[in-house]
Design a protein around this motif. Structure first.
Motif, short mmCIF file in Angstrom:
data_model
loop_
_atom_site.label_atom_id
_atom_site.label_comp_id
_atom_site.label_asym_id
_atom_site.label_seq_id
_atom_site.Cartn_x
_atom_site.Cartn_y
_atom_site.Cartn_z
N PHE A 248 -18.91 15.66 30.67
CA PHE A 248 -20.26 15.29 30.70
C PHE A 248 -20.47 13.76 31.27
O PHE A 248 -19.75 12.72 30.68
N ILE A 249 -21.30 13.55 32.09
CA ILE A 249 -21.44 12.05 32.89
C ILE A 249 -21.89 11.09 31.77
O ILE A 249 -21.51 10.00 32.25
N ALA A 253 -17.79 9.49 24.33
CA ALA A 253 -16.58 9.26 24.03
C ALA A 253 -15.69 9.23 25.07
O ALA A 253 -14.26 9.16 24.98
N ASP A 254 -15.93 9.51 26.33
CA ASP A 254 -15.13 9.52 27.54
C ASP A 254 -15.89 9.39 28.84
O ASP A 254 -16.92 9.94 29.20
N ALA A 255 -15.53 8.22 28.89
CA ALA A 255 -16.44 7.45 30.14
C ALA A 255 -15.92 7.84 31.59
O ALA A 255 -16.11 7.07 32.74
N ARG A 256 -14.90 8.64 31.66
CA ARG A 256 -14.14 8.96 32.95
C ARG A 256 -15.12 9.44 34.03
O ARG A 256 -14.88 9.35 35.38
N ASN A 257 -16.28 10.09 33.92
CA ASN A 257 -17.06 10.69 34.60
C ASN A 257 -18.42 10.11 34.71
O ASN A 257 -19.45 10.92 35.25
N ARG A 258 -18.64 8.97 34.38
CA ARG A 258 -19.98 8.09 34.28
C ARG A 258 -20.40 8.38 35.78
O ARG A 258 -19.73 8.29 36.99
N PHE A 282 -28.78 16.91 24.99
CA PHE A 282 -27.83 16.96 26.04
C PHE A 282 -26.51 16.59 25.74
O PHE A 282 -25.26 17.51 26.24
N VAL A 283 -26.27 15.42 25.07
CA VAL A 283 -24.91 15.04 24.57
C VAL A 283 -24.23 16.19 23.85
O VAL A 283 -23.17 16.67 24.16
#
Length: 449
Positions: A248-249, A253-258, A282-283
């Protein structure tokens, strides 16, 4: 003249014996072509399947849907199977109502088509709410749609009404169908083809959330930095993006796809303007719900949140733009001009009986309305035609507002000084902090600053 598979003027026959004459082609899709046809009852639409898809299973699905005789006006439901009596045209099709011209496709929003220029932020939230309610109605009957995507929902840009098309792949939960979904909208377990994973109401919930995100955010929930790095968005790339490694953008917990600010400014801005109540849903659905399908947000949760946000929309006094605000939250800055919004007073409504009563709030801006669904604990459908009351300005004293009774019933009003008066149909009660209103049926309200 030949239009697609069927010639204009050709006569077909419905299984009921009704004659159907082909007029012209409307368009084509992945499963067949849609025509306008004339019948003794007037113009209808006919979907005629490509021969290779007109198999026994598809016919069985259609027969089951037609037998249900569902008359929900939010769905273009199959009503009759149609055949060629001469046997020259292989396969079959089905009749449905013609889509009214007022309904536009959702992709028109992203094309910025002039046909949807009337759509406001309030309209889009209304579309989202009506869409959720439509699919909830379908799911409550034990039917999975299986292919929720932006091509199957049409909307009225003036009212927010929706119309669900292509219902011929909807099946009873647990049964099989030829269509498993559109990859951009499919649940990750279906994209990965996990063992035992089947399209159903649980996977519909993921597809519905993707559709809502696109509608409100103007982008896909998994199309961030990782998507921009893909040089060729082929099937393998999509399978990785939406199935094997869906991020998820705005996964906390995971900023790889911001989102990339310079490349995706719209989604960055719209997420910043989105109320927390919707962000949280959404989160949840695109993090926990991706890993554990049973944790996906249910239709009822979307309905409550969207309804609350709809009642809290506030127009900026400086630039006039509509803003989504957090229900019961502090005043945010306007997304357009940056000035802090001046929030109108709230009408705090309490409905139901007993200890578990439902509470909701409505921002009392000029022309704000109280609807019949506000006076029901858990409405099945939000009807914005059933107006109970409306905020109106005093004709002589500008700047003073009241709530006008648009029902046939008498309300009871109790002012902060303890005096009580009746508010008869067509009459208006001045809005002041502390005012208590009884609408009847256990529905009460208080005006608060």
């Amino acid at each position: 003249m030949v239009n697609g598979m069927l010639a204009a003027g050709k006569t077909l026959v419905a299984e009921s014996g009704e004659k159907v004459k082909v007029a012209e082609i409307f368009g084509s899709g992945g499963q067949g072509e849609v025509y306008r046809v004339t019948t003794p009852q007037g113009d209808r639409a006919l979907k005629w399947y490509y021969p290779q898809l007109a198999d026994a299973r598809q016919r069985q699905i259609l027969e089951g849907l037609i037998a249900r005789g569902w008359s929900d006006d939010r769905f273009l439901w199959p009503t009759a199977i149609v055949l060629d009596p001469e046997g020259k045209e292989a396969g079959f099709g089905y009749l449905m109502d013609v889509r009214p011209a007022r309904f536009q496709d959702l992709p028109a929003l992203f094309r910025r088509d002039p046909s949807v220029s009337a759509a406001t932020m309030r309209t889009l939230v209304t579309v989202a709410l009506h869409t959720v309610e439509a699919y909830r109605s379908l799911h409550s009957r034990g039917i999975a749609y299986r292919d929720i995507n932006w091509g199957n929902i049409f909307f009225d840009p003036h009212t927010g009404d929706v119309l669900v098309c292509d219902n011929d792949n909807a099946v009873v939960e647990g049964e099989s169908a030829a269509v498993a979904g559109t990859m951009d909208f499919m649940a990750p377990e279906l994209v990965r083809r996990d063992k035992g994973a089947q399209p159903g109401t649980q996977t519909d919930l993921h597809s519905l959330a993707v559709l809502l995100f696109l509608l409100l955010m103007n982008d896909h929930p998994f199309n961030g930095a990782q998507a921009l790095e893909i040089r060729c968005m082929d099937e393998a790339a999509k399978r990785r993006l939406y199935g094997t490694d869906p991020v998820f953008i705005y996964d906390p917990a995971d900023a790889r796809n911001r989102p990339v600010p310079g490349e995706q400014p719209t989604v960055v801005a719209t997420w910043g303007a989105l109320p927390q109540i919707l962000r949280d849903l959404f989160v949840r659905t695109f993090t926990e719900g991706v890993r554990t399908p049973v944790k996906r947000v249910r239709e009822s949760q979307w309905c409550v949140a969207l309804s609350q946000v709809l009642d809290a929309i506030t127009q900026c006094g400086s630039c006039g733009k509509q803003n989504l605000t957090q229900p019961e939250g502090a005043a945010p800055d306007c997304w357009k001009c940056g000035r802090t919004l001046l929030l109108p007073p709230r009408l705090e409504l309490v409905t139901g009986t007993g200890t578990l009563r439902t509470r909701r709030g409505i921002r009392l801006a000029p022309h704000a309305r109280v609807y019949a669904h506000h006076l029901v604990e858990y409405p099945d459908r939000h009807d914005f035609r059933a107006v109970v009351g409306e905020v109106t300005e005093h004709p002589q004293n500008r700047g003073r507002f009241g709530l006008t009774n648009h029902t046939k019933d008498v309300w009871t009003a109790r002012k902060d000084d303890g005096t009580v008066r009746d508010v008869e149909p067509g009459r208006t009660i001045a809005l002041r902090a502390g005012l208590l209103l009884e609408f009847g049926g256990g529905a009460e309200a208080e005006v608060r600053d």
